[in-house]
Design a protein around this motif. Structure first.
Motif, PDB file in Angstrom:
ATOM      1  N   THR A  36       0.825  -1.222   0.000  1.00 54.60           N
ATOM      2  CA  THR A  36       0.000   0.000   0.000  1.00 54.60           C
ATOM      3  C   THR A  36       0.852   1.262   0.000  1.00 54.60           C
ATOM      4  N   THR A  71      -7.957   3.516  -0.327  1.00 58.11           N
ATOM      5  CA  THR A  71      -8.872   3.164   0.760  1.00 58.11           C
ATOM      6  C   THR A  71      -8.169   2.484   1.931  1.00 58.11           C
ATOM      7  N   SER A  72      -6.882   2.164   1.776  1.00 57.10           N
ATOM      8  CA  SER A  72      -6.121   1.634   2.914  1.00 57.10           C
ATOM      9  C   SER A  72      -5.673   2.761   3.840  1.00 57.10           C
ATOM     10  N   PRO A  74      -6.654   5.681   6.251  1.00 58.57           N
ATOM     11  CA  PRO A  74      -7.852   6.047   7.037  1.00 58.57           C
ATOM     12  C   PRO A  74      -8.496   7.357   6.581  1.00 58.57           C
ATOM     13  N   ASP A  77     -10.665   6.294   3.628  1.00 61.22           N
ATOM     14  CA  ASP A  77     -11.431   5.060   3.804  1.00 61.22           C
ATOM     15  C   ASP A  77     -12.895   5.390   4.083  1.00 61.22           C
ATOM     16  N   GLY A  82     -14.711   4.491  -1.972  1.00 61.30           N
ATOM     17  CA  GLY A  82     -14.682   3.118  -2.470  1.00 61.30           C
ATOM     18  C   GLY A  82     -15.614   2.938  -3.657  1.00 61.30           C
TER      19      GLY A  82
END
Length: 222
Positions: A36, A71-72, A74, A77, A82
């Motif tokens: 990531t 989206t990894s 925070p 997210d 998404g």
């Protein structure tokens, strides 16, 4: 019939002979392509320098297109981000490869790397791009071309008044249709004595070349 069998045997033997050659390729990966941290382009540029590999052979060029939102992270997210990632079509690998000045079998040249990054970053479908070493292999260096997409579908509205008459315009534009790198727009204009519907198409790399194709079709009600 015998000739056909000989040809088939020759082709099959070639495929069998080609397999061990691929198996003899040995590489030492420098980073995890699914990590990531790939979203942090600035840190990647600082950590994975190409200068030690200048003049070495480019064995393979690997393309990886990252989505709009990470989206990894925070901070990104959220369900909406998404959803945007799922609705968006990532740019085709072939579209990115067409814009590179680097080719497999050529030697690593820092100027060509920098210019390739500049070309990619200037693309309307990408927000950033970086080219870094991916693996040290016995037949050369594998390069990783990382790109990050940007949302390219948006509306456009305008209102104006000239000579005491109102003018309005509404358009929908997609600068990277389904990740193809091609641009399509539909524009509707209303004026005092004329309404116009226009459809525009732009291909910046016809059949993978450096040539562009731009077409327009318009319909008036006068």
């Amino acid at each position: 019939m015998n000739l056909i069998l000989i040809i088939l045997l020759f082709l099959l033997s070639g495929a069998v002979l080609a397999e061990p050659e691929e198996n003899t390729r040995q590489c030492n990966s420098l980073l995890d392509i699914d990590n990531t941290t790939l979203f942090y382009f600035k840190k990647l540029r600082e950590k994975y320098l190409l200068t030690p590999y200048v003049g070495k052979n480019i064995a393979k060029i690997i393309i990886k297109s990252l989505p709009i939102f990470d989206t990894s992270n925070p901070k990104e997210d959220y369900w909406l981000y998404g959803l945007v990632n799922r609705l968006h079509s990532d740019t085709y690998e072939s579209v990115i490869r067409q814009q590179l000045l680097l080719k497999s079998g050529s030697l690593i040249n820092i100027r060509e790397v920098a210019e390739s990054e500049r070309i990619l970053r200037n693309s309307s479908s990408l927000i950033d791009a970086v080219i870094i070493p991916f693996a040290e292999c016995n037949d050369g260096i594998d390069l990783l071309v990382l790109t990050r997409d940007v949302w390219t579908l948006y509306p456009k509205l305008s209102f104006g008044r000239s000579g005491g008459r109102n003018k309005t315009s509404a358009a929908i534009i997609d600068k990277n249709v389904l990740g193809s790198g091609k641009e399509i727009s539909v524009d509707y204009k209303t004026e005092a004595q004329r309404n116009t519907l226009s459809m525009n198409f732009l291909d910046k790399h016809i059949l993978g070349s450096r040539w562009q194709l731009k077409t327009q079709y318009s319909v008036n009600n006068d």
